[in-house]
Design an enzyme around this catalytic site. Structure first.
Site, PDB file in Angstrom:
ATOM      1  N   GLY A  40       1.027  -1.029   0.074  1.00  0.00           N
ATOM      2  CA  GLY A  40      -0.026   0.207  -0.571  1.00  0.00           C
ATOM      3  C   GLY A  40       0.406   0.850  -0.002  1.00  0.00           C
ATOM      4  O   GLY A  40       0.333   2.287  -0.562  1.00  0.00           O
ATOM      5  N   GLU A  41       2.340   1.538   0.403  1.00  0.00           N
ATOM      6  CA  GLU A  41       2.859   2.330   0.301  1.00  0.00           C
ATOM      7  C   GLU A  41       2.659   2.636  -1.103  1.00  0.00           C
ATOM      8  O   GLU A  41       2.984   1.961  -2.413  1.00  0.00           O
ATOM      9  CB  GLU A  41       4.445   2.587   0.794  1.00  0.00           C
ATOM     10  CG  GLU A  41       5.074   2.127   1.921  1.00  0.00           C
ATOM     11  CD  GLU A  41       6.046   1.685   2.212  1.00  0.00           C
ATOM     12  OE1 GLU A  41       7.099   1.952   1.873  1.00  0.00           O
ATOM     13  OE2 GLU A  41       6.192   1.245   3.636  1.00  0.00           O
ATOM     14  N   ARG A  98     -11.325  20.775   6.567  1.00  0.00           N
ATOM     15  CA  ARG A  98     -12.776  21.313   7.441  1.00  0.00           C
ATOM     16  C   ARG A  98     -12.453  21.926   8.942  1.00  0.00           C
ATOM     17  O   ARG A  98     -12.822  22.559   9.649  1.00  0.00           O
ATOM     18  CB  ARG A  98     -14.049  20.159   7.301  1.00  0.00           C
ATOM     19  CG  ARG A  98     -14.630  19.841   6.312  1.00  0.00           C
ATOM     20  CD  ARG A  98     -15.389  18.413   7.115  1.00  0.00           C
ATOM     21  NE  ARG A  98     -16.178  18.472   5.697  1.00  0.00           N
ATOM     22  CZ  ARG A  98     -15.631  17.350   4.588  1.00  0.00           C
ATOM     23  NH1 ARG A  98     -15.237  16.654   4.960  1.00  0.00           N
ATOM     24  NH2 ARG A  98     -16.843  16.648   3.553  1.00  0.00           N
ATOM     25  N   LYS A 198     -29.349  25.746   9.127  1.00  0.00           N
ATOM     26  CA  LYS A 198     -29.287  24.573   9.345  1.00  0.00           C
ATOM     27  C   LYS A 198     -28.544  23.590  10.662  1.00  0.00           C
ATOM     28  O   LYS A 198     -27.298  24.936  10.424  1.00  0.00           O
ATOM     29  CB  LYS A 198     -28.142  23.891   8.055  1.00  0.00           C
ATOM     30  CG  LYS A 198     -27.874  22.461   7.833  1.00  0.00           C
ATOM     31  CD  LYS A 198     -27.184  22.827   6.825  1.00  0.00           C
ATOM     32  CE  LYS A 198     -24.783  22.604   7.617  1.00  0.00           C
ATOM     33  NZ  LYS A 198     -23.808  22.506   6.139  1.00  0.00           N
TER      34      LYS A 198
HETATM   35  C1  R5P Z   1     -20.617  22.546   5.240  1.00  0.00           C
HETATM   36  O1  R5P Z   1     -20.255  23.818   5.935  1.00  0.00           O
HETATM   37  C2  R5P Z   1     -20.214  22.778   3.717  1.00  0.00           C
HETATM   38  O2  R5P Z   1     -20.003  23.671   3.345  1.00  0.00           O
HETATM   39  C3  R5P Z   1     -21.175  21.687   3.435  1.00  0.00           C
HETATM   40  O3  R5P Z   1     -22.162  21.897   2.824  1.00  0.00           O
HETATM   41  C4  R5P Z   1     -20.767  20.431   3.277  1.00  0.00           C
HETATM   42  O4  R5P Z   1     -19.344  19.839   3.555  1.00  0.00           O
HETATM   43  C5  R5P Z   1     -21.111  19.466   3.139  1.00  0.00           C
HETATM   44  O5  R5P Z   1     -21.745  18.260   3.863  1.00  0.00           O
HETATM   45  P1  R5P Z   1     -22.463  17.282   3.227  1.00  0.00           P
HETATM   46  O6  R5P Z   1     -22.812  16.606   1.599  1.00  0.00           O
HETATM   47  O7  R5P Z   1     -22.154  15.484   3.580  1.00  0.00           O
HETATM   48  O8  R5P Z   1     -24.333  17.260   3.715  1.00  0.00           O
END
Ligand code: R5P
Length: 317
Positions: A40-41, A98, A198
């Site tokens: 896998g390297e 992220r 959200k």
């Molecule tokens: C969130 O901050 C990002 O901009 C995306 O909305 C998110 O990472 C998308 O992830 P998923 O499609 O798994 O909801």
């Protein structure tokens, strides 16, 4: 003085995009062998002379994220040891983005750690697109050119507006974090703006609490940087419809399409899902998917970097 020209190489993440860039610049894609040992390297061998050459390596750190990242790091190390004049990592999609701060105790700042690795491996510059958070540029102590896919996406929606005579377009941010970007699109497309409130329940699940702004009777365009599992964008599309939208389009730069994403997108109330080719989607296509190419933007940026010309004109989103 740069006397030995420019060469572009590709990792295994997105060879097609690298080939498209080379076709625009009318140069052949450089020869490099990137394979795996049985355990896998990853093994990299640059198969042409790059001594004194301005060297670019095109690699998105999309899934398989760790393999693609390792290819980029090993290529940079190989190029540095082969006396490349300058090494630019062209990372159309920058993964590990992220985690850009410590939002709880005992967690890494992954975006910074990966930036450190790239610099230590030998990268002299980075060319990237639609970073998850623009401040990640500052994690690199080398120049970063951060492009936006917006010119390509805007062009598509300008044409759609004209072709379909759409007068009631609203750009929708699928969460508060994307509202600034969405406002930019709304301004350029002369459209309204709405924001989905959200909450993230888990890595794969989100919950929509409310809609800020008017989507009733509107042609909504949801704007996001990436679609991973599709949870955020599909929930946002459903929310638009629930709040009375006429139809919903999705525009997103990085189509990671992991886990249930394709099934979710296929079954969602989405008229068209517009993505770019920063991440390959081969094998994951569906009827409403349209892929726009950012190869011209990247090719122009590479050309301008090589000739020490301004790249900032391309930043305009
Ligand atoms: C969130 O901050 C990002 O901009 C995306 O909305 C998110 O990472 C998308 O992830 P998923 O499609 O798994 O909801």
């Amino acid at each position: 003085m740069r006397t030995k020209g420019l060469k572009i190489f590709a990792g295994n993440s997105n060879r097609k995009l690298a080939e498209a860039i080379c076709a625009i610049l009318e140069i052949p894609l450089g020869h490099a062998r990137i394979e795996k040992f049985p355990d896998g390297e990853i093994d990299v061998k640059i198969e042409e002379d790059i001594r004194g050459v301005d060297t670019f390596f095109v690699q998105s750190t999309c899934p398989p994220v760790n393999d693609n990242l390792m290819e980029a790091l090993l290529f940079a190390d190989a190029a540095r040891r082969a006396s490349a004049e300058r090494i630019t990592a062209v990372v159309p999609y920058y993964g590990y983005a992220r985690k850009d701060r410590k939002d709880e105790g005992r967690v890494p700042i992954s975006a910074k750690m990966v930036a450190n690795c790239m610099v230590s491996a030998g990268c002299d510059r980075v060319l990237t697109m639609d970073l998850h958070a623009a401040q990640i540029q500052g994690f690199f102590d080398i120049p970063v050119d951060h492009l936006y896919a917006a010119p390509v996406i805007n062009e598509y929606f300008e044409k759609l507006k004209t072709d379909k005579g759409i007068k009631n377009m609203t750009i929708v941010a699928p969460d508060v974090g994307r509202s600034k970007v969405a406002r930019g699109y709304a301004k350029r497309l002369n459209a309204g703006l709405a924001i989905v409130d959200k909450r993230r329940v888990s890595g794969e699940e989100t919950e929509v609490m409310d809609m800020i702004g008017k989507v009733d009777g509107q042609v909504c365009v949801l704007i996001d940087d990436m679609i991973a599992t599709g949870g955020s964008i599909v929930d946002a599309a459903k929310a638009c419809m629930k709040f009375g939208a006429k139809e919903v389009y999705v525009a997103c730069t990085h189509a990671l399409f992991c886990g249930p994403a394709v099934e979710r997108l296929k079954n969602a109330p989405i008229k068209e899902c517009i993505v770019t080719d920063t991440v390959p989607v081969e094998g994951k296509e569906f009827d409403t998917l349209k892929v726009l190419s950012v190869s011209k933007l990247l090719a122009t940026a590479i050309r301008n970097i090589h000739f020490n010309e301004s790249v900032s004109l391309l930043f305009k989103g």
